[in-house]
Design an enzyme around this catalytic site. Structure first.
Site, PDB file in Angstrom:
ATOM      1  N   CYS A 111       0.818  -1.223   0.000  1.00  0.00           N
ATOM      2  CA  CYS A 111       0.000   0.000   0.000  1.00  0.00           C
ATOM      3  C   CYS A 111       0.851   1.272   0.000  1.00  0.00           C
ATOM      4  CB  CYS A 111      -0.943   0.002   1.190  1.00  0.00           C
ATOM      5  SG  CYS A 111      -1.937  -1.490   1.282  1.00  0.00           S
ATOM      6  N   HIS A 248      -3.232   6.960   2.268  1.00  0.00           N
ATOM      7  CA  HIS A 248      -3.689   5.648   1.829  1.00  0.00           C
ATOM      8  C   HIS A 248      -5.069   5.385   2.414  1.00  0.00           C
ATOM      9  CE1 HIS A 248      -4.139   1.520   0.959  1.00  0.00           C
ATOM     10  NE2 HIS A 248      -3.915   1.112   2.197  1.00  0.00           N
ATOM     11  N   ASN A 278     -10.259  -0.292  -0.043  1.00  0.00           N
ATOM     12  CA  ASN A 278      -8.796  -0.207   0.024  1.00  0.00           C
ATOM     13  C   ASN A 278      -8.221  -0.813  -1.259  1.00  0.00           C
ATOM     14  OD1 ASN A 278      -6.087  -0.683   0.514  1.00  0.00           O
ATOM     15  ND2 ASN A 278      -6.371  -1.365   2.614  1.00  0.00           N
TER      16      ASN A 278
END
Ligand code: UT7
Length: 321
Positions: A111, A248, A278
């Site tokens: 990520c 993020h 996500n």
């Protein structure tokens, strides 16, 4: 010279799956997912691939930057879910774009991948090695999910974001930091392909993403404010001078905790996780593209990008638009 973002683009798969849609095929609910994460929907690939979404995002970024494929000198793909083990995503994108003069490789920082790619692009540009770089964060995470495991599969989505980064004399990346803690890596892990040659005494099953959510949560709320503070200090910028913090997109509660720690209002922390879930390395560039295309950024605005995730890895970049 600094690395300045000259164009952005993003792409989501057509299929939109809401929390209620998930609730019809597994034991979960909109209430559980939304209250714990802020996620309302995610887009999942059916016809799309990591490459096709990346190419679509890249074309939009190049159009905004006014860059032709032949001008690109480097393509960095940040992904954990390329379509092939080899060739890398970046080489597939190069082929599709016809970016015949570019070198291309992928980096894997989960990520944090897009932030690591931007730091890498800045280092190349400062060294004088390259002037025009395409960076991509793209994932088809739905391939890596155990769809029997409701504690992980409801959190993630598919998509891609891209940015064209050019050498610029005024503006661009002011400072970047990044870090890793491999000792804690197994709190968020996905095994690779198992050994399966005829001389192996065991045949392991294919493995999917496994996560200790609470450990990742604690890591994120501790580490993200710390690395943003470090990057701001390095850049000589006060948090008050930052127009937007693009984090993020894992969990709204993490973003709220970071805003509180930095003593900055939530209005400075735009989100897209409500719509996208996500998307790992794609989260930050998708959000950046949305903010850019919504006209929220003016030349000279100071923004912060920050990523965190598997590895464990984390990073932040302070830049002027
Ligand atoms: O990009 C990488 C980043 N990843 C992250 O940032 C993840 C960070 N962590 C988190 O976001 C949160 O820890 C989660 C959203 C993953 C989980 O939230 P939580 O408040 O820590 O929940 P929990 O894991 O403690 O689960 C509580 C309960 C359990 O039931 P019992 O044992 O208390 O009866 C789970 O079985 O919720 C249950 N549960 C679910 N229920 C309905 C777990 N997943 C689901 C689900 N729907 N999808």
């Amino acid at each position: 010279m600094r690395a300045r973002i000259a164009g952005t683009g993003s792409c989501l798969p057509k299929l939109r799956v809401t929390n209620d849609d998930l609730g019809r095929v597994m034991d979960t609910s909109d209430e559980w997912i939304r209250s714990r994460t802020g996620i309302g929907a995610r887009h999942l690939a059916v016809e799309e691939t990591t490459t096709s979404m990346s190419v679509s995002a890249a074309r939009k970024a190049m159009e905004e930057a006014g860059i032709q494929p032949e001008e690109l000198e480097l393509i960095i793909g940040a992904t954990v879910s390329a379509d092939h083990v080899v060739p890398p995503l970046s080489c597939e994108v190069q082929r599709e774009l016809g970016a015949v003069h570019a070198a291309a490789y992928d980096l894997c920082a989960a990520c944090s991948g897009f932030v690591f790619a931007l730091n890498t692009a800045q280092a190349y540009i400062r060294s004088g090695m390259y002037r025009k770089i395409l960076i991509i964060g793209a994932e088809t995470l739905s391939k890596l999910m155990d769809w029997q495991d409701r504690s992980t599969c409801v959190l993630f989505g598919d998509g891609a974001g891209a940015a064209v980064v050019c050498a610029d004399a005024d503006g661009g990346v002011l400072a970047g930091v990044q870090g890793s803690d491999g000792a804690k890596g197994m709190v968020l892990a996905c095994a690779g392909r198992p050994v399966n040659h005829p001389f192996a005494s065991h045949a392991a099953d294919l493995q999917y993403v496994q996560m200790n959510g609470q450990e990742v949560y604690k890591f994120a709320v501790r580490t993200v404010p710390m690395c943003i503070d470090q990057a701001l200090l390095k850049a000589g910028i006060q948090p008050e001078q930052v127009k937007l913090f693009l984090l993020h997109q894992a969990n709204l509660r993490i973003i709220e905790a970071v805003a509180k720690r930095l003593k900055q209002p939530m209005e400075k922390f735009p989100v897209c996780l409500e719509e996208c879930g996500n998307v790992s390395a794609a989260s930050v560039p998708i959000l950046l593209d949305r903010v850019n295309r919504d006209g929220m950024l003016k030349r000279g605005d100071c923004i912060v990008l920050a990523g965190f995730g598997a590895g464990l890895t984390w990073g932040a970049v302070v830049l002027t638009w």
